[in-house]
Structures are given as C-alpha cells and as structure tokens.
Design an enzyme around this catalytic site. Structure first.
Site, PDB file in Angstrom:
ATOM      1  N   ASP A 287     -19.386   4.008  12.759  1.00 41.21           N
ATOM      2  CA  ASP A 287     -20.024   3.944  11.444  1.00 41.21           C
ATOM      3  C   ASP A 287     -20.736   5.257  11.147  1.00 41.21           C
ATOM      4  O   ASP A 287     -21.654   5.659  11.885  1.00 41.21           O
ATOM      5  CB  ASP A 287     -21.010   2.770  11.415  1.00 41.21           C
ATOM      6  CG  ASP A 287     -21.485   2.429  10.014  1.00 41.21           C
ATOM      7  OD1 ASP A 287     -21.803   3.366   9.252  1.00 41.21           O
ATOM      8  OD2 ASP A 287     -21.538   1.236   9.693  1.00 41.21           O
TER       9      ASP A 287
ATOM     10  N   GLY B 161     -15.852   3.849   1.546  1.00 41.68           N
ATOM     11  CA  GLY B 161     -17.229   3.659   1.972  1.00 41.68           C
ATOM     12  C   GLY B 161     -17.968   4.951   2.281  1.00 41.68           C
ATOM     13  O   GLY B 161     -19.136   5.117   1.925  1.00 41.68           O
ATOM     14  N   ILE B 162     -17.297   5.895   2.944  1.00 39.07           N
ATOM     15  CA  ILE B 162     -17.910   7.182   3.256  1.00 39.07           C
ATOM     16  C   ILE B 162     -17.905   8.074   2.024  1.00 39.07           C
ATOM     17  O   ILE B 162     -18.915   8.682   1.666  1.00 39.07           O
ATOM     18  CB  ILE B 162     -17.167   7.871   4.419  1.00 39.07           C
ATOM     19  CG1 ILE B 162     -17.219   7.009   5.676  1.00 39.07           C
ATOM     20  CG2 ILE B 162     -17.755   9.247   4.686  1.00 39.07           C
ATOM     21  CD1 ILE B 162     -16.305   7.499   6.791  1.00 39.07           C
ATOM     22  N   GLY B 163     -16.761   8.156   1.363  1.00 37.59           N
ATOM     23  CA  GLY B 163     -16.633   9.034   0.206  1.00 37.59           C
ATOM     24  C   GLY B 163     -17.575   8.678  -0.923  1.00 37.59           C
ATOM     25  O   GLY B 163     -18.048   9.554  -1.648  1.00 37.59           O
TER      26      GLY B 163
ATOM     27  N   ASP C  95       0.818  -1.204   0.000  1.00 38.80           N
ATOM     28  CA  ASP C  95       0.000   0.000   0.000  1.00 38.80           C
ATOM     29  C   ASP C  95       0.860   1.266   0.000  1.00 38.80           C
ATOM     30  O   ASP C  95       0.366   2.351  -0.307  1.00 38.80           O
ATOM     31  CB  ASP C  95      -0.878   0.011   1.256  1.00 38.80           C
ATOM     32  CG  ASP C  95      -2.359  -0.035   0.918  1.00 38.80           C
ATOM     33  OD1 ASP C  95      -2.710   0.056  -0.268  1.00 38.80           O
ATOM     34  OD2 ASP C  95      -3.177  -0.143   1.847  1.00 38.80           O
TER      35      ASP C  95
ATOM     36  N   GLY D 266     -10.983   3.429   7.668  1.00 47.72           N
ATOM     37  CA  GLY D 266      -9.662   4.038   7.592  1.00 47.72           C
ATOM     38  C   GLY D 266      -9.746   5.133   6.547  1.00 47.72           C
ATOM     39  O   GLY D 266     -10.342   4.935   5.490  1.00 47.72           O
TER      40      GLY D 266
ATOM     41  N   GLU E 165      -9.555  -1.890  -4.945  1.00 48.28           N
ATOM     42  CA  GLU E 165      -8.183  -2.301  -4.626  1.00 48.28           C
ATOM     43  C   GLU E 165      -7.887  -3.722  -5.091  1.00 48.28           C
ATOM     44  O   GLU E 165      -6.766  -4.034  -5.490  1.00 48.28           O
ATOM     45  CB  GLU E 165      -7.954  -2.176  -3.114  1.00 48.28           C
ATOM     46  CG  GLU E 165      -8.017  -0.759  -2.596  1.00 48.28           C
ATOM     47  CD  GLU E 165      -8.344  -0.670  -1.123  1.00 48.28           C
ATOM     48  OE1 GLU E 165      -7.474  -0.221  -0.355  1.00 48.28           O
ATOM     49  OE2 GLU E 165      -9.474  -1.044  -0.752  1.00 48.28           O
TER      50      GLU E 165
END
Length: 302
Positions: A186, A233-235, A52, A115, A285
């Site tokens: 969350d 997930g958020i973006g 990464d 993350g 990914e």
C-alpha cells in the site's frame, strides 16, 4: 469483469464463488469458472462479459507481437493489455471535458493502483500499453513484479528448485512494492514509513522511476504528448507520487502546479509553463460495465 443480477446471488453461491477466487495468475480461467458456477445455479440468468482487453484491440501488430516462435502467436499468445474498462471511462471523460486530445491528439493514460498500467492513445485509438499477455507485465505494482528478465525463471528453478506455479505466485503475489519494501503493498503505508525505512523509500523510488520511463517511452511512440491522465487509487490520491513521476519531464512539456497537485485538483499542470495538460480523473469502471450491459440485457438507460 462479470455482470449479473446481484439480488439473485445467494449466500451458498457466494461461498462457492469465494472458493474459486483465491489464486488467479492469468485471470481468465477463474472468470470462466465464475460464469460456469452461475450457469449451474441459474440457467436463465443473463450474464454479460465486459473484456478489459477490448480497449487495446486497436493496437498495431508491432505492439502486440511477442518475440517468440510464431507458432505460439497462432495459439493466441500475444500482448493484450488490461485496465481497458478504466481507460474507456477516462477517454469518455476527456471528451466530456472537451479536451481536444480525446479525439485528435496524443494521450498517455496512467491507471496507477494496486494493479498499475499505462496506455498510449493517439486520435482516440490505443496504440500501446504496458501490460502484456497477463496483468503481471509492465510497471511494478503492489504485489506484481512487472517486467522481468525471462531468464530469472530458469535461474530460480536451478537455485531454489522453483516450479512454474511457485514462480507465478512469486511474481503475482509476493513481488512489486511488497517484495521491495518487505512491509506493505500500500503506497499510503510506504509514504508514512519512508522517512525512517529505506526499504519503503526504495519501493516508492522504483515505482516512480518506472512510471516515468513508461511515460517517456510512450511519448516517443506518440511523437509527443498533449494530455497526461492520472487515475486509480494511487494516481487519484497520492500527490507526492504524481509529483515525483512528473519531475524532470519538463523536456516533454510536462510541468505541474504544486498547490493544485496537493489539492488533487482536476487539472494539475501549470497554466503557462506546461504545454501538456495533466489531469487527475477519478475512474469509474463500473459505469462502463453498466453502460455496456444495459442494452444487452434489454433495459433502457436513464
């Protein structure tokens, strides 16, 4: 990230691997243990390690140095950055979309999930990122604190008799959105609780505030912004969070279309008011890992 042949992994091996995984403050020691566990069981099984950190190897020295005695730099103590596999995919996707900033331009990538980190890319090369020596640095995250005053560890050692491992557990597993809200890491839960729970509201406000600050600082490093990308997930899924992060950034040329943002459209910037293209891209990914692994394993890509 580790790639192996999944059909060769037995239930006994999975049980062994699960016993290794639970506590992972710095990632690498546990990843090495996974590699060694597989080697013990399947000596002929090829393994491919996809780092990464590789995406960030182009960062200039000024972005990798830590302001501590030089003797530690000689031991590899520096800012490395993470989420590089996601950023690799996002840059490839920008190129596929014919975004000119992918090759020659100023791009801010925001991988926002449990993350979370951001990266500044100029002319296709990473020049800075928010995570540092470990993934606990930078932006506040689900359970990770992000950047902290280093004096806090000494303070907690004196006041709470906290040792190094306890501090690692605190900043990696008990902090961030979970620590501030005291209910959940969350964002979906926090958005639902926000109207009636000031702790949830504060957690969301802190996350958006810090993300906005990172975008501003990277705009300064880049000398402006051409493209801003939201992923993770958020973006990808939290339209209210994207809206709050972008609010007040019109001085940078960032303006989003509320309807497009609510629909999670691929492009959420306004057609006329925004000089910055703001995109929502679903990161992948795993496809990057596969693309890197296939030629090394002697397979042909289709």
């Amino acid at each position: 990230m580790l790639h192996t042949a999944p059909e060769r992994v037995t239930k006994e091996l999975l049980d062994e691997l699960k016993s290794i995984i639970p506590f992972d403050p710095e990632h690498m020691p546990r990843e090495i243990e996974l590699i060694e566990a597989l080697q013990r069981r399947y000596r002929q099984l090829p393994q491919v390690v996809c780092f990464d950190t590789a995406f960030h190897r182009s960062m200039p020295r000024v972005a990798t140095q830590l302001p501590i005695p030089r003797r530690y730099a000689a031991k590899g103590v520096q800012r490395y950055g993470f989420h590089g596999l996601s950023y690799t995919f996002l840059m490839l996707e920008l190129a596929r979309l014919a975004d000119p900033a992918a090759a020659q331009g100023r791009v801010i990538l925001a991988h926002l999930g449990s993350g979370a980190s951001l990266a500044a890319v100029r002319d296709g090369r990473c020049i800075d990122t928010s995570m540092g020596f470990t993934p606990a640095a930078g932006l506040v995250m689900g359970t990770r604190s992000g950047d902290l005053d280093p004096g806090l560890m000494g303070y907690l050692a004196l006041t709470d008799s906290m040792n190094a491992m306890q501090f690692q557990a605190l900043v990696n597993h008990e902090s961030g959105l979970l620590g501030i809200s005291e209910t959940s890491a969350d964002v979906r839960d926090l958005l639902a609780r926000e109207p009636d729970d000031p702790r949830a509201a504060e957690a969301l406000a802190l996350f958006c505030y810090q993300a906005k600050k990172w975008i501003g600082s990277f705009a300064a490093v880049l000398g402006g912004v051409d493209t801003l990308v939201f992923a993770g997930g958020i973006g990808e899924n939290a339209a209210p969070v994207r809206k709050r992060i972008c609010e007040g950034l019109n001085f940078l040329g960032i303006e989003i279309d509320d309807d497009a943002n609510r629909r999670h459209a691929p492009c959420i910037s306004t057609g006329t008011g925004s000089s910055v293209t703001v995109r929502v891209i679903r990161t992948d990914e795993e496809s990057v890992i596969a693309a890197l692994s296939i030629p090394l394993l002697g397979f042909e890509s289709t």
